[in-house]
Design a protein around this motif. Structure first.
Motif, short mmCIF file in Angstrom:
data_model
loop_
_atom_site.label_atom_id
_atom_site.label_comp_id
_atom_site.label_asym_id
_atom_site.label_seq_id
_atom_site.Cartn_x
_atom_site.Cartn_y
_atom_site.Cartn_z
N ARG A 156 0.86 -1.19 0.00
CA ARG A 156 0.00 0.00 0.00
C ARG A 156 0.89 1.24 0.00
NH1 ARG A 156 -4.81 1.63 4.22
NH2 ARG A 156 -5.41 3.51 3.10
N GLY A 195 -6.78 -2.63 2.66
CA GLY A 195 -7.76 -1.68 2.16
C GLY A 195 -7.82 -1.67 0.65
N GLU A 196 -8.68 -0.82 0.13
CA GLU A 196 -8.90 -0.75 -1.31
C GLU A 196 -7.66 -0.32 -2.08
OE1 GLU A 196 -12.31 1.62 -2.28
OE2 GLU A 196 -13.57 0.56 -0.83
N GLU A 197 -6.77 0.45 -1.45
CA GLU A 197 -5.59 0.96 -2.13
C GLU A 197 -4.46 -0.07 -2.22
OE1 GLU A 197 -6.74 2.49 0.69
OE2 GLU A 197 -7.92 4.09 -0.20
N THR A 256 -2.38 -3.52 -3.06
CA THR A 256 -2.28 -4.44 -4.18
C THR A 256 -1.51 -5.68 -3.75
OG1 THR A 256 -0.23 -3.42 -4.99
CG2 THR A 256 -2.30 -2.60 -5.91
#
Length: 99
Positions: A4, A42-44, A46
């Motif tokens: 992240r 979280g969404e951010e 990878t």
């Protein structure tokens, strides 16, 4: 590895952790290391390979790494001194600061 990256007022913060560390809390004496979804995932975040982790850390102002694989990638790339890696309850943890 979960990677992240986020921009902060003081530069780029990169957090990396082994996926099996996510959600765990490691304690050793006065040290407590909580590997939260909020900070490491979280969404951010990878799913990153070693090359992506190295690239991100080279562009970071601050890096925070947890887990044998994540820390090992940074050590092997010469970004973290192996002698400075902490063992917190059997889990590797390292921080990186570029100044």
């Amino acid at each position: 590895m979960l990677l992240r990256e986020r921009d902060t007022a003081k530069g780029v913060l990169v957090s990396v952790c082994d996926e099996d560390c996510l959600g765990e809390t490691y304690e050793d004496g006065d040290i407590s290391l909580e590997v939260t979804e909020e900070f490491y995932a979280g969404e951010e975040a990878t799913d990153a390979d070693p090359e992506a982790v190295i690239d991100a850390l080279q562009g970071a102002t601050v890096g925070n790494l947890v887990g044998e694989e994540s820390v090992g990638v940074a050590v092997d790339a010469g970004l973290i001194d192996e002698e400075r890696v902490l063992d917190v309850d059997g889990t590797e943890h390292a921080q990186l600061l570029w100044i």
